[in-house]
Design a protein around this motif. Structure first.
Motif, PDB file in Angstrom:
ATOM      1  N   MET B  51      95.572 -71.527 -10.100  1.00  0.00           N
ATOM      2  CA  MET B  51      94.776 -70.456  -9.495  1.00  0.00           C
ATOM      3  C   MET B  51      93.877 -69.735 -10.496  1.00  0.00           C
ATOM      4  O   MET B  51      93.076 -68.888 -10.109  1.00  0.00           O
ATOM      5  N   MET B  53      94.971 -67.627 -12.681  1.00  0.00           N
ATOM      6  CA  MET B  53      95.512 -66.295 -12.975  1.00  0.00           C
ATOM      7  C   MET B  53      96.121 -66.254 -14.372  1.00  0.00           C
ATOM      8  O   MET B  53      96.131 -65.207 -15.016  1.00  0.00           O
ATOM      9  N   ARG B  72      87.081 -68.237 -12.376  1.00  0.00           N
ATOM     10  CA  ARG B  72      87.874 -67.051 -12.038  1.00  0.00           C
ATOM     11  C   ARG B  72      88.674 -67.315 -10.759  1.00  0.00           C
ATOM     12  O   ARG B  72      88.252 -68.122  -9.919  1.00  0.00           O
ATOM     13  N   PRO B  73      89.824 -66.623 -10.595  1.00  0.00           N
ATOM     14  CA  PRO B  73      90.678 -66.878  -9.430  1.00  0.00           C
ATOM     15  C   PRO B  73      89.926 -66.819  -8.093  1.00  0.00           C
ATOM     16  O   PRO B  73      90.167 -67.624  -7.210  1.00  0.00           O
ATOM     17  N   TYR B  74      89.005 -65.839  -7.962  1.00  0.00           N
ATOM     18  CA  TYR B  74      88.371 -65.713  -6.651  1.00  0.00           C
ATOM     19  C   TYR B  74      87.515 -66.933  -6.333  1.00  0.00           C
ATOM     20  O   TYR B  74      87.463 -67.377  -5.191  1.00  0.00           O
ATOM     21  N   ALA B  77      89.853 -69.762  -5.330  1.00  0.00           N
ATOM     22  CA  ALA B  77      90.308 -69.574  -3.950  1.00  0.00           C
ATOM     23  C   ALA B  77      89.209 -69.971  -2.968  1.00  0.00           C
ATOM     24  O   ALA B  77      89.463 -70.626  -1.954  1.00  0.00           O
TER      25      ALA B  77
END
Lengths: 333, 234
Positions: B51, B53, B72-74, B77
């Motif tokens: 992810m 993180m 980055r995680p976003y 996702a």
């Protein structure tokens, strides 16, 4: 839920106690009592303008923005400058009507506050998200730099507001006592802002993201939301609201380089007693502390206790923390 | 078989601790793959590394042909990966409805998925307007999984769904996970070997930051020696 109820009881007890004390002290003189209440609400609203930004920024980003008071002060200087003749920006020939110049002055303060907010968050703070102590030092340092810049631009002499405009001079009568319409305007604006921010937090997607981010910003990011852009938005908004506070306070308090720290300290007291990161707590706490200051000011008249109003925020803070160690609406985290 | 996710030899540090020292995980499209291993072996860190993180310092992570390393995680996702973390991470102050709304990536995601979510977890309909914090552990787990279903995720990372839950609820969750595996590939972390062995098609063993063994779940069930060695259960 029981915890919440005990908080509400504590709030009611403190506020009713303050008002009863004031009513007794003024010997049932409703005029004096009414003025104290209005003055308390007025000061509470000014406090809210500093504390709301502090609270939401702390809640979401875990940053205690020690420059928040400085943005308030900056707002006061910018508004003063735009309103009066002979400043950095002189609008007196372009907009001769002072009534019209005032909203422009307030808007200018908001824009400057927001712009410097973006610069501080994007340019400096963003690099320090994993280092909380550095953030404290940074925001403190930035506030010193802004204070010195203000002294450089506007000199060290405090300004008192001299420009007369309609709203500022009108008064109305309450139980035989005169009260400035302008203060009433600030109270009204404060309430509108409290409701407006509450609606933003409760009813919009951005609000849901902010509230979720206050709990767990890493999880918000893992859901596919760019949390840093929300951080920038919230930080900018907080700084803009503080500058707005300074701008609308300036006709009363003038502009001086000590303004920032006075409000910062009271603002921090409000945020802590409301419960760190709780918006409702900050709104209620601001009004409570504002009322307490007004009651203390009234009580100190004619006594040698002139220091009472300035220590009142801390006294209220101590009282609340004794009753509720995590603040009025705080989570024990 | 096509792999939707390929993690190759990743190294991840948390602070100064070298948690993953070369983990390799392949997740075939449409499968339920489980990461098995003792407490502290690095299973959760593997999911968090995917992810972004706890970003890995070495190695590669490829999802549907695209590298995830350095993202980055976003944005990871947004590529279509749903994450259901350990301890659920439900937003306690938000209502159940808001917990689901926040996961929307496009307007109308929730409206389109509501039927599926309420079919899998009928309880959530009744609890829709209550705060997330007032839900029981099992209900929170259902909400956490439902939240990952709101957008069109093609891969779901689910960390210890059975943790702290009663056997009846675990049964319910298992059938829900089986059903949602028809829509998306699942990579699961699970301590409960019985649950894992009944659910998963494939396994990867994580042990002390390495991934010493992997294969078909059907084979592992027969291999008592392997189970003893890495999982300490018979």
């Amino acid at each position: 839920m029981a915890v919440r109820r005990s908080s509400i009881v504590a709030i009611i007890v403190v506020i009713v106690g303050l008002l009863a004390f004031n009513l007794l002290k003024s010997g049932g003189n409703l005029g004096n009592f009414g003025i104290t209440v209005l003055s308390g609400l007025f000061q509470g609203m000014l406090l809210f303008l500093v504390a709301s930004g502090l609270s939401i920024i702390f809640g979401l980003m875990d940053i205690l923005n020690l420059a928040q008071g400085t943005y308030f002060m900056l707002g006061a200087y910018v508004a003063y400058d735009v309103q009066h003749a002979g400043g950095v920006v002189d609008l007196t020939s372009v907009v001769p009507d002072p009534n019209l110049r005032f909203p422009i002055a307030v808007a200018a303060a908001i824009v400057v506050g927001a712009a410097l907010g973006v610069v501080l968050e994007r340019g400096l703070l963003r690099r320090l998200y994993s280092r909380p102590i550095f953030q404290l030092v940074l925001t403190f340092g930035v506030s010193l730099v802004i204070i010195e810049l203000i002294k450089f631009i506007w000199s060290t002499t405090p300004y008192s507001w001299t420009e007369v405009f309609g709203l500022r001079t009108q008064t109305f009568e309450l139980f035989g006592q005169g009260f400035s319409v302008y203060r009433l305007f600030i109270i009204g604006m404060g309430f509108l802002l409290i409701i407006g921010i509450a609606l933003l937090l409760r009813r919009t997607r951005t609000g849901i993201i902010i509230r979720a981010g206050v709990e767990d910003s890493a999880m918000v990011e893992a859901l596919g939301i760019n949390v840093r852009s929300v951080f920038t938005l919230v930080f900018t908004l907080g700084c803009a609201i503080a500058a707005l506070g300074g701008a609308v306070a300036a006709p009363f308090l003038g502009a001086s380089s000590s303004l920032g720290n006075a409000f910062l300290l009271q603002g921090i007291a409000v945020v802590v007693l409301g419960g760190m990161g709780s918006y409702e707590g900050t709104a209620v706490g601001s009004i409570m502390v504002g009322l307490a200051i007004a009651v203390a000011q009234d009580a100190a008249i004619g006594t040698s206790f002139s220091v009472l109003p300035s220590i009142t925020p801390m006294l209220v803070l101590i009282l609340i923390l004794l009753l509720r160690p995590s603040g009025l609406f705080g989570n024990t985290r | 078989m096509n792999n939707i996710l390929e993690v190759r030899d990743i190294h991840t540090f948390i602070g100064q601790f070298h948690i993953l020292e070369g983990v390799t995980v392949a997740v075939p499209q449409g499968s339920i793959t489980v990461l098995l291993g003792r407490n502290g072996a690095g299973k959760t860190t593997t999911l968090k590394s995917i992810m972004g993180m706890t970003p890995p310092t070495r190695g590669s992570i490829v999802f549907e042909g695209q590298s995830l390393v350095g993202k980055r995680p976003y944005s990871i996702a947004q590529m279509g990966i749903g994450y259901v973390p350990e301890h659920r991470a439900i937003f306690k102050e938000l209502s159940v409805a808001e917990n689901l709304q926040i996961a929307e990536r496009h307007k109308g995601d929730l409206a389109r998925k509501a039927d599926l979510i309420f079919e899998l977890f009928p309880d959530l309909k009744r609890l829709y307007h209550l705060p997330g914090g007032s839900l029981s552990g099992g209900q929170q787990q259902m909400l956490a999984i439902a939240r990952a279903l709101v957008p069109d995720n093609r891969l779901l990372l689910i960390d210890e769904p059975s943790e702290g839950l009663a056997p009846v609820i675990i049964e319910h969750l298992m059938s829900a996970i089986r059903k949602l595996a028809e829509q998306a590939t699942v990579l699961l972390v699970e301590q409960n070997f019985r649950m894992a062995s009944r659910l998963a098609d494939r396994y990867v063993i994580i042990d002390e930051g390495h991934s010493p063994a992997s294969g078909l779940m059907a084979d592992l069930r027969q291999d008592n020696e392997q189970i003893q060695r890495y999982l300490g259960v018979a």
